[in-house]
Design a protein around this motif. Structure first.
Motif, PDB file in Angstrom:
ATOM      1  N   ILE A  38       0.855  -1.191   0.000  1.00 55.44           N
ATOM      2  CA  ILE A  38       0.000   0.000   0.000  1.00 55.44           C
ATOM      3  C   ILE A  38       0.889   1.238   0.000  1.00 55.44           C
ATOM      4  O   ILE A  38       1.446   1.621   1.030  1.00 55.44           O
ATOM      5  N   PRO A  39       1.066   1.874  -1.160  1.00 58.11           N
ATOM      6  CA  PRO A  39       1.832   3.119  -1.172  1.00 58.11           C
ATOM      7  C   PRO A  39       1.097   4.220  -0.422  1.00 58.11           C
ATOM      8  O   PRO A  39      -0.144   4.241  -0.385  1.00 58.11           O
ATOM      9  N   VAL A  40       1.849   5.102   0.199  1.00 57.63           N
ATOM     10  CA  VAL A  40       1.272   6.260   0.879  1.00 57.63           C
ATOM     11  C   VAL A  40       1.959   7.504   0.334  1.00 57.63           C
ATOM     12  O   VAL A  40       3.186   7.550   0.214  1.00 57.63           O
ATOM     13  N   TYR A  41       1.159   8.490  -0.024  1.00 62.01           N
ATOM     14  CA  TYR A  41       1.663   9.740  -0.584  1.00 62.01           C
ATOM     15  C   TYR A  41       1.454  10.852   0.434  1.00 62.01           C
ATOM     16  O   TYR A  41       0.321  11.212   0.757  1.00 62.01           O
ATOM     17  N   VAL A  42       2.562  11.350   0.967  1.00 62.22           N
ATOM     18  CA  VAL A  42       2.511  12.502   1.867  1.00 62.22           C
ATOM     19  C   VAL A  42       2.735  13.709   0.965  1.00 62.22           C
ATOM     20  O   VAL A  42       3.844  14.206   0.814  1.00 62.22           O
ATOM     21  N   ALA A  43       1.668  14.148   0.328  1.00 59.31           N
ATOM     22  CA  ALA A  43       1.763  15.017  -0.845  1.00 59.31           C
ATOM     23  C   ALA A  43       1.459  16.470  -0.523  1.00 59.31           C
ATOM     24  O   ALA A  43       0.937  16.810   0.548  1.00 59.31           O
ATOM     25  N   TYR A  44       1.805  17.316  -1.497  1.00 58.85           N
ATOM     26  CA  TYR A  44       1.569  18.761  -1.350  1.00 58.85           C
ATOM     27  C   TYR A  44       1.116  19.321  -2.691  1.00 58.85           C
ATOM     28  O   TYR A  44       1.931  19.665  -3.547  1.00 58.85           O
ATOM     29  N   PHE A  45      -0.201  19.381  -2.895  1.00 62.24           N
ATOM     30  CA  PHE A  45      -0.790  19.886  -4.127  1.00 62.24           C
ATOM     31  C   PHE A  45      -1.802  20.971  -3.792  1.00 62.24           C
ATOM     32  O   PHE A  45      -2.776  20.706  -3.081  1.00 62.24           O
ATOM     33  N   THR A  46      -1.607  22.178  -4.310  1.00 59.75           N
ATOM     34  CA  THR A  46      -2.595  23.247  -4.105  1.00 59.75           C
ATOM     35  C   THR A  46      -3.700  23.192  -5.152  1.00 59.75           C
ATOM     36  O   THR A  46      -4.667  23.951  -5.070  1.00 59.75           O
ATOM     37  N   ALA A  47      -3.563  22.324  -6.135  1.00 57.60           N
ATOM     38  CA  ALA A  47      -4.638  21.998  -7.070  1.00 57.60           C
ATOM     39  C   ALA A  47      -4.652  20.480  -7.194  1.00 57.60           C
ATOM     40  O   ALA A  47      -3.613  19.879  -7.483  1.00 57.60           O
ATOM     41  N   TRP A  48      -5.827  19.878  -6.979  1.00 57.32           N
ATOM     42  CA  TRP A  48      -5.883  18.410  -7.016  1.00 57.32           C
ATOM     43  C   TRP A  48      -7.294  17.965  -7.384  1.00 57.32           C
ATOM     44  O   TRP A  48      -8.270  18.490  -6.855  1.00 57.32           O
ATOM     45  N   PRO A  49      -7.419  16.981  -8.286  1.00 52.94           N
ATOM     46  CA  PRO A  49      -8.752  16.507  -8.681  1.00 52.94           C
ATOM     47  C   PRO A  49      -9.276  15.436  -7.737  1.00 52.94           C
ATOM     48  O   PRO A  49      -8.511  14.615  -7.219  1.00 52.94           O
ATOM     49  N   ASP A  50     -10.594  15.447  -7.524  1.00 54.23           N
ATOM     50  CA  ASP A  50     -11.182  14.316  -6.828  1.00 54.23           C
ATOM     51  C   ASP A  50     -11.340  13.176  -7.824  1.00 54.23           C
ATOM     52  O   ASP A  50     -10.976  13.307  -9.011  1.00 54.23           O
ATOM     53  N   LEU A  51     -11.876  12.056  -7.395  1.00 53.14           N
ATOM     54  CA  LEU A  51     -11.929  10.889  -8.272  1.00 53.14           C
ATOM     55  C   LEU A  51     -12.924  11.057  -9.416  1.00 53.14           C
ATOM     56  O   LEU A  51     -12.892  10.287 -10.380  1.00 53.14           O
TER      57      LEU A  51
END
Length: 630
Positions: A585-598
């Motif tokens: 199970i990869p985990v993304y500790v991410a930082y996006f100020t623009a991001w799409p929902d599914l």
């Protein structure tokens, strides 16, 4: 387990109450944050799990270990600081050295688009050709053509179909958030009648196009910048790229466009961001632009207020129009936030799904006015660049934490099965930007206090009150793992390097709460529970020491373990234990100020750490180095 937890909690709270007697301003919330901290940010690996094997070892009595004599000179007060941000420096381009190609023997076994004497005869024209490229691309160019002496992009002294496809893809770079000028190549006009001059033009076109195609592939696959150069908060592995192999593939395929486009991330999020970018470019700019940093309370004045009121008036529905239309009509040009306008602002906030407190701030402005078109385009372009730092296939199942949205999601089967609020690091204790793989769930965990918190926050108190760790439910061990009382340590003798490990015992007061979900990394960041539940009600939740606090830790633990919340509750009732996660199970500790929902809808968020500006500076540095195309 309940009796164990209650006993531990009572002991901890009793000790804390005694410690803080005479401190009337201490609250339960800031008490835990002050003494126990939040997450672990930069503790060494040995501290992540506490580093002990016997959770129920009898605590040592103070009388068993008399305080050592104060034989060391008091150390100066020191601080352990986290990563800093750097001024990004792009690698300079190098001049491609073609001298080895003219001396290379012809390889009769090579049969690319056109392996002929024409290629060899034109190599002399490269002697004074000043073509600049990235060092790795320049090296690959010479290595490839030294072994494969023939044209990829030229047939019968003219650009061929491969070249036309490549030029078309490079010209469409902006649709991916890339800069088309980075890949420009001059195409010789078919006007030369001198065969020697034409041969010179075409060999230079061949080399320039190969160099720019390699740049495009590198940018599409790995991004234009190395994020790790921005700051130690960034941690991304470089993706291997076989540049010679790429040229070899291009020399043999007729589907050049398909190959080049396949170098981009092949996930739904990347495609949704591309769609959003094109839609934004085609849209009209909002004619009313409100200062995104506007802050206004009742009674205050700002020239931005009439703009905000105009937007509210423009978007009135029947309900709001009937109740507030007359007030807006008479006060729409007011620069003073008069009492009559407070219910109007509150109603507009409520309609937008924001907290209806009547105070105008950046969140209210964003909800009512939205970011400018230019700002949204920039955020989508930054998101496309950042997504290129990640694997092309994000994995399923996966956990996705987006720091600017203060949220964490568990995604499986293409569906968001779980989503919750999070607390992330303070601006001074930022959560890093990386990805990893979940390995373990700890029930009723110990908290191994990292050196940064021990030195920066606990040491000043320990110098005044050496025994407070003993009373507050902590264990202290030396470098050999021997348990010693906190009161026996001469804390004043140490500065930034303390040769002791400290951990907090499991209890209801433990800083990690009842659960910890680990994905071991050099930043010592993980997901965990917290006793500070009130933090999840705040809008800005950058409040921890760097780790990610979860609103529903039991739900996340059950999701990654592939089990039920009842199962997790049963494990918690049995005391301290750990359980390995059996799936990848990869985990993304991410930082996006623009991001799409599914569903593909792109949402925009505040740049809580100011990282978009750092990325902008890095991209500008790369653009400055690339400069005009040769």
């Amino acid at each position: 387990m309940k009796s164990f937890a209650k006993r531990s909690a009572l002991l901890s709270f009793a000790a804390l109450a005694a410690t803080l007697a005479g401190s009337p301003h201490a609250s339960a919330e800031n008490l835990f944050d002050m003494l126990f901290g939040g997450g672990v940010r930069h503790g060494p690996p040995s501290m992540r799990d506490g580093g002990y094997n016997d959770p129920y070892r009898r605590p040592a009595k103070r009388s068993e270990f008399p305080p050592p004599p104060n034989t060391r000179k008091a150390a100066a007060i020191a601080k352990i600081t986290g990563p800093t941000y750097n001024t990004y420096k792009a690698d300079p381009l190098v001049k491609v050295d073609f001298s080895s190609l003219s001396a290379a023997p012809q390889n009769a076994a090579f049969e690319p688009a056109q392996a002929s004497d024409a290629f060899h005869e034109s190599l002399a024209s490269l002697a004074d050709y000043d073509l600049r490229a990235e060092a790795a691309n320049a090296k690959a160019l010479i290595a490839y053509y030294g072994v494969n002496p023939g044209f990829i992009w030229v047939t019968d002294a003219e650009p061929n179909e491969r070249a036309r496809q490549a030029m078309r893809v490079l010209g469409d770079a902006a649709t991916y958030g890339l800069a088309p000028q980075d890949y420009l190549v001059d195409v010789p006009a078919p006007t030369s009648v001198d065969p020697a001059e034409r041969a010179k033009e075409m060999i230079r076109f061949e080399m320039a196009l190969s160099a720019r195609v390699l740049r495009y592939i590198d940018d599409a696959q790995d991004g234009r910048i190395d994020p790790n150069r921005i700051s130690g908060y960034y941690d991304f592995p470089a993706k291997p790229l076989d540049r010679e192999g790429a040229l070899k593939t291009l020399a043999r395929t007729q589907e050049v466009a398909t190959y080049l486009e396949s170098r981009h991330p092949q996930n739904a999020e990347y495609q949704a961001l591309r769609v959003e970018l094109e839609a934004l470019k085609a849209s009209e700019e909002n004619e009313i632009v409100v200062d995104s940093k506007l802050k206004l309370k009742p009674g205050e004045t700002s020239p931005e207020l009439p703009k905000l009121l105009s937007l509210i008036a423009r978007d009135l529905d029947d309900d709001m129009g009937g109740e507030y239309g007359e007030v807006l009509a008479s006060l729409v040009t007011s620069e003073t936030y008069v009492p009559e306008l407070v219910p109007v602002i509150k109603a507009a906030q409520k309609k937008a799904g924001e907290k209806d407190d009547g105070v105008v701030g950046p969140r209210t402005v964003a909800a009512l006015a939205g970011a400018s078109k230019a700002d949204r385009i920039a955020k989508v372009q930054y998101a496309l660049e950042e997504l290129r730092w990640h694997p092309s296939d994000l994995g399923d199942p996966r956990v996705f934490i987006n720091q600017p949205s203060f949220s964490a999601s568990y995604i499986e089967g293409g569906q968001e099965k779980l989503k919750m609020r999070t607390v992330i690091g303070k601006v001074a204790n930022q959560t890093s930007f990386f990805y990893d793989e979940i390995e373990q769930v700890d029930y009723n965990p110990y908290w191994g206090v990292p050196q940064s918190i021990l030195v920066n926050e606990m040491l000043p108190r320990l110098r005044r009150d050496p025994g407070y760790l003993d009373r507050a439910g902590y264990e202290v061990t030396d470098s050999r793992g021997k348990r010693i009382p906190s009161s026996a340590v001469n804390w004043g003798a140490y500065g930034a390097k303390i040769p002791y490990n400290v951990r907090q015992q499991p209890s209801e007061a433990n800083s990690l709460g009842e659960l910890k979900i680990l994905f071991p990394n050099k930043h010592a960041i993980y997901m965990h529970d917290t006793p500070q539940k009130a933090f999840f009600q705040r809008d800005n939740r950058a409040l921890s020491h760097g780790c990610v606090r979860l609103q529903d830790p039991r739900g996340m633990a059950a999701a990654v373990l592939g089990t039920s919340v009842d199962y997790v509750a049963g494990k918690l009732a049995k005391g301290h234990s750990s359980e390995k996660v059996s799936r990848k199970i990869p985990v993304y500790v991410a930082y996006f100020t623009a991001w799409p929902d599914l569903s593909g809808k792109v949402e925009f968020f505040d740049d809580v750490y100011g990282r978009d500006d750092r990325l902008r500076q890095a991209l500008e540095a790369v653009a400055a180095v690339r400069g005009p195309v040769s």
